[in-house]
Scaffold this motif. Sequence first.
Motif, PDB file in Angstrom:
ATOM      1  N   LEU A  27       2.209   0.975   7.079  1.00 38.82           N
ATOM      2  CA  LEU A  27       2.294  -0.285   5.701  1.00 38.82           C
ATOM      3  C   LEU A  27       1.156   0.238   5.380  1.00 38.82           C
ATOM      4  N   MET A  28       1.397   0.574   3.598  1.00 37.09           N
ATOM      5  CA  MET A  28       0.941   0.714   3.088  1.00 37.09           C
ATOM      6  C   MET A  28       0.163  -0.495   1.972  1.00 37.09           C
ATOM      7  N   ALA A  78       5.009   6.109   3.464  1.00 32.98           N
ATOM      8  CA  ALA A  78       4.771   4.451   3.920  1.00 32.98           C
ATOM      9  C   ALA A  78       6.366   3.695   4.216  1.00 32.98           C
ATOM     10  N   ASP A  79       7.114   3.221   5.385  1.00 36.79           N
ATOM     11  CA  ASP A  79       7.747   1.783   5.540  1.00 36.79           C
ATOM     12  C   ASP A  79       7.841   1.143   4.757  1.00 36.79           C
ATOM     13  N   CYS A  80       6.204  -0.008   4.206  1.00 35.77           N
ATOM     14  CA  CYS A  80       6.455  -1.004   3.619  1.00 35.77           C
ATOM     15  C   CYS A  80       4.535  -1.395   2.588  1.00 35.77           C
ATOM     16  N   LEU A  81       5.104  -1.817   2.064  1.00 35.44           N
ATOM     17  CA  LEU A  81       4.307  -2.021   0.976  1.00 35.44           C
ATOM     18  C   LEU A  81       3.438  -3.301   1.191  1.00 35.44           C
ATOM     19  N   LEU A  82       2.096  -3.250   1.005  1.00 35.27           N
ATOM     20  CA  LEU A  82       1.639  -4.431   0.778  1.00 35.27           C
ATOM     21  C   LEU A  82       0.530  -4.759  -0.248  1.00 35.27           C
ATOM     22  N   PHE A  83       0.449  -5.899  -1.365  1.00 33.85           N
ATOM     23  CA  PHE A  83       1.194  -6.200  -1.664  1.00 33.85           C
ATOM     24  C   PHE A  83       1.301  -5.748  -3.556  1.00 33.85           C
TER      25      PHE A  83
END
Length: 215
Positions: A27-28, A78-83
Amino acid sequence: MIRIAALLWVLIFSVPLAAGKEKPLVLMGVKISGLFDTKNSGPYNKIYSQLIDGSGLEYTLKEAPLRRAMNAFEKRDADCLLFATGDKNIYIEQGMVGDALLISSPVNFVALKLYSREGAPVLHDVADIENSYIAVDQGAINIGRAAEQLSVEVDQLLPAQTLAQAFLLLNQKRVDAVMAFDGDVKIYLKTAADPRAYGVSETLSLGSSQDSVIC
């Protein structure tokens, strides 16, 4: 906020089916002081905690300014970008496959604004900056897109790595205005060492963004 966190939980848990279960998700977090920052917690940290706490999710959290975070996501580090922006076209322009992206419901809405120096006239129209120099918060928009939005030449724009740098250029009269998201500016001014009453139009908006989780 609880409903949003639940929606994000469903989104992130759909990722391992495609990414494989042999390794934790990466998670990034997009680091913005006072908004999402492991050392200076903000409202997005609360959403993140509701998303993660008790989930049993195997993950690694990394954190970086927007450009570095986006680069990592685009390179599949990275699998996901927050936010970050939920505008799918932004990612497609960077070579990503639109159908492969999972985007959550918006967490927040922000508008792109022009801030003038304290005591200077408020900028109510893009035509007012025809011969001006603008500091652009690169955490909000890149120089090419900013030039298109403002209908000016690229050499009239100065990239700023942080809002502090952008407003320092404005205070030093090296630029005539700052282009940035209103939500980011409000947070910045709460903790700024030298806060000032910058001018900003209530009616002029150069675009908007929906902060979301992107996987």
